[in-house]
Each structure stands twice: as structure tokens, then as C-alpha cells.
Scaffold this motif. Structure first.
Motif, PDB file in Angstrom:
ATOM      1  N   HIS A 211      -4.970 -10.155  -4.858  1.00  0.00           N
ATOM      2  CA  HIS A 211      -5.721  -9.026  -5.432  1.00  0.00           C
ATOM      3  C   HIS A 211      -7.157  -9.008  -4.899  1.00  0.00           C
ATOM      4  O   HIS A 211      -7.704  -7.926  -4.624  1.00  0.00           O
ATOM      5  N   ASP A 214      -7.182  -7.437  -1.715  1.00  0.00           N
ATOM      6  CA  ASP A 214      -6.615  -6.093  -1.803  1.00  0.00           C
ATOM      7  C   ASP A 214      -5.331  -5.962  -0.999  1.00  0.00           C
ATOM      8  O   ASP A 214      -5.084  -4.947  -0.337  1.00  0.00           O
ATOM      9  N   ALA A 216      -2.288  -7.205  -2.572  1.00  0.00           N
ATOM     10  CA  ALA A 216      -1.244  -7.587  -3.531  1.00  0.00           C
ATOM     11  C   ALA A 216      -0.043  -6.661  -3.467  1.00  0.00           C
ATOM     12  O   ALA A 216       1.083  -7.071  -3.785  1.00  0.00           O
TER      13      ALA A 216
END
Length: 394
Positions: A211, A214, A216
Motif C-alpha cells: 500500500h 501504491d 497493492a
């Protein structure tokens, strides 16, 4: 040393020590033996003696009662008293535990000494090398391979065992060689079970990392450019070309490995803008969580390759000086790329000793790796590169 008595297969052992000190791939190869031992002796205390660097990886396994640590790194300075003192203390602890069965799958002087120190009445390991087994191999390997490859227990360790594991041939994978102890102990003859737990905290950390970067929600390619042997290392430009291919297709690429491999991974990342260097940023449990999350891994002959197999994940591996039959992705022949040249496998560890300019690795093109990876992804179970993971979530 005695012959193998029939009663071993029916004896009920209560305290068992499994010895496999290193490396990550070898430890992963031992999981099927551990899981079968637990099923065969459900009430037994099963301990594992392993190098300190791998202890954290084994600690969550429900089949293991105690993980005993051997501080292998201390022996980098053997002239100091510390390694001798700590090894002596470990030997005393092993003796005091009162093991009635030791299975040593390391087969080196140090592991043999620890096995003998336990005083266990049954100590099982591999026998000494037998020359005719090499001569009987169907594939005739280069002379260099015979000098360096595994042919049996080493350094006289077989003298520490009361029973030796019968091997009729050297033409088998390490996993099957370890499982050859099964008939001696009455272990089940089912398929190799690599299952091991991935702790929830490791999964949570990887989820947080993905996450943070960015990625995920993207399919993930895990690439492991490093190895312990420099001769097993495919060129960084090749890894970078494969990384660029998948990045252009909209997949995320992470570069994984130990701290010592971070600089190498940084060089690959510089050649493949967008690839994320996580080398040295994950523990072994976290590395397993990352590989489990990945659509495919691209590796050399290394620990991450064996983790991918144990986790039931797709993998493509470039091989050079080692023999896939012995140490490749277990029962994944399609996952291996290796140049077909006469000197393979040589089992040389230093590039300076290679007389052929590393042709075994230079002969594998990035195009071939990309084609194989794409083919494996297309043929994966659900069409997305996902296979059922064997590791349990803890």
C-alpha cells in the motif's frame, strides 16, 4: 554403526531432534520430513537445530516444539573462544534434553558432532560417499561436478550415526533424498508436504508495504537477482529487461533478497525504472508473505525459488553451475532455464575459476525468460498466476 533394524519403523520415539543448519532452500527442502515426523509421532517433542539466521523462520511452525540456534556466524572468527564456548554449551543442552531420536540431514562434521553429543540411542544420517553410485548415474556429469557435488555425508560425519539412510542412486532431488528416511521410521509415503505457517504480522507488514508503494492492487512479480554463489547469478541486465517487460504490461515488480544483495538490486532497479528494491527490507517470514502474494517469481537457483515452490507459487529460475535434478524447483521442470553446454553443471562457486566466461548463464536470454514466465502465467491454475498456497496463515 549398525544395519537398519526393522523395529525402527514401529518404535514410538518421544523426543526427536531434527538437524538442518542451513541454507534457506535446504531448510525448505526439509519441511516435508518435519511434517511427516509430526504426523507419525503426534505426541512427540520435535526440536530443530538450525543456524541463528534462520531461526525466526522456523519458530512459528506448529510441528516444532523448540528451535535451537547454532551461531554459525561466530565461526567466521574460529580463533576466538566464543564459538567454542557457545558450541560446548549447546552440546551440553542437547545432552541434557534426553533425545531418543536424532535425524541429521546436514551431514557435515559440525552436525555430526552435535548429533553424537545428544547421546541419543538412535542417530540417523547419510552414509559416506560410495564411488559406484557416481559411476552408475545415467547422465555423465563433468569431472568438476564430481569434485564439488553432494555424494554422501561429508567430513566423517557418518561416524556419528547409529543408522544410515539407504540411497540406491544419486539421481534424485534433495527433497526425495531427505524423504528416503521415511521407510526407516514408518513415515507415510504420501506426496511431499511443504506446508509452513506465514505469521499474520508478516502478512500485515507486506500488505502495508504494498500500500505504501501504491501497488497493492497490481499483479506482482517478485525478482531475486542475488545468490550466495557468484556463479549462480544471472546478469543484472537480464533481470532488468525482464522487469521492464512486466512493468510495461502494468504489473508491479519488486526486487527481493538479503541485505548483502541490496546494492545489486539497486543496480537492477536503476536499469528498470519503476521496480521497487525491497532487498534487506524483509525478514524471512515477510519474504515468504511477499512471494505468496506474487503472481510469479523470477530467480536464480536460490532460497526465494524454493520458497515459491513451497508456497505453491509460479516461478521461473535461471540455472548455471548447478544441477536442476538435484536442486531445482521441486517437480517443476518447466520452471528451469539452463544453457545446454558440456561443462554444466560444474559446481564451481567463484567466477575466477570458470574457464568459459560464464557461458552457462550468458547463454540464457531475457527473451527466453520472458517467454517462459508468460507461458507459466497463462497456464496457472486460475489463469491469473495464482496457485493454491500451501503455507498456513497463523
Amino acid at each position: 554403526m549398525t544395519s537398519t533394524p526393522a523395529d525402527l519403523s514401529t518404535r514410538d520415539f518421544r523426543k526427536i531432534l531434527l538437524i538442518k543448519l542451513s541454507a534457506v532452500g535446504d531448510v525448505v527442502h526439509t519441511f516435508p520430513v518435519l511434517n511427516k515426523l509430526r504426523r507419525r509421532y503426534p505426541a512427540a517433542q520435535i526440536d530443530w537445530l538450525v543456524s541463528s539466521s534462520i531461526a525466526e523462520f522456523l519458530s512459528p511452525h506448529p510441528a516444532i516444539k523448540n528451535v535451537l540456534e547454532f551461531a554459525r556466524e561466530e565461526w567466521a572468527k574460529p580463533w576466538r573462544l566464543t564459538p567454542l564456548t557457545n558450541s560446548a554449551r549447546l552440546a551440553v543442552r542437547l545432552r541434557a534434553t534426553g533425545y531418543d531420536l536424532v535425524v541429521d540431514l546436514q551431514g557435515q562434521l559440525r552436525s555430526g558432532l552435535f548429533a553424537r553429543a545428544t547421546g541419543a540411542p538412535v542417530r540417523i544420517g547419510f552414509g559416506k560417499p560410495v564411488a559406484r553410485r557416481w559411476e552408475e548415474m545415467l547422465r555423465k556429469l563433468p569431472d568438476e561436478a564430481r569434485k564439488h557435488a553432494w555424494q554422501g555425508a561429508r567430513e566423517g560425519s557418518w561416524l556419528a550415526y547409529t543408522h544410515t539412510i539407504p540411497l540406491s542412486s544419486l539421481e534424485m532431488h534433495a527433497v526425495d533424498r531427505y524423504l528416503a528416511v521415511g521407510p526407516m521410521l514408518g513415515l507415510d509415503d504420501g506426496a511431499a508436504d511443504f506446508s509452513f505457517p506465514v505469521p499474520r504480522e508478516a502478512t500485515d507488514r507486506i500488505d502495508a508495504l504494498l500500500h505504501y508503494y501504491d501497488i497493492a492492487n497490481l499483479k506482482l512479480v517478485a525478482m531475486a537477482p542475488g545468490t550466495v554463489w557468484e556463479t549462480k547469478q544471472w546478469r543484472r541486465e537480464g533481470f532488468a529487461e525482464v522487469a521492464r517487460h512486466f512493468l510495461q504490461k502494468g504489473l508491479a515488480v519488486t526486487l527481493i533478497g538479503a541485505s548483502r544483495e541490496r546494492a545489486l538490486c539497486e543496480e537492477v532497479a536503476a536499469l528498470a525504472p519503476g521496480a521497487i528494491n525491497l532487498a534487506g527490507e524483509t525478514t524471512l517470514p515477510e519474504l515468504a508473505a511477499l512471494i505468496r502474494h506474487s503472481a510469479i517469481s523470477v530467480t536464480n537457483d536460490s532460497g526465494p525459488m524454493h520458497l515459491a515452490v513451497a508456497l505453491g507459487r509460479p516461478v521461473v529460475s535461471v540455472f548455471g553451475p548447478t544441477y536442476p535434478l538435484w536442486a531445482g524447483p521441486y517437480r517443476r521442470a518447466d520452471a528451469v532455464l539452463q544453457a545446454d553446454i558440456p561443462c554444466v553443471p560444474c559446481y564451481l562457486r567463484q567466477l575466477s575459476r570458470c574457464p568459459h566466461a560464464h557461458d552457462c548463464m550468458r547463454g540464457v536470454t531475457a527473451h527466453a525468460v520472458i517467454e517462459r514466465a508468460e507461458s507459466i502465467l497463462r497456464n496457472a491454475v486460475d489463469g491469473t498466476g495464482t496457485r493454491p498456497a500451501q503455507a498456513r496463515r497463523r
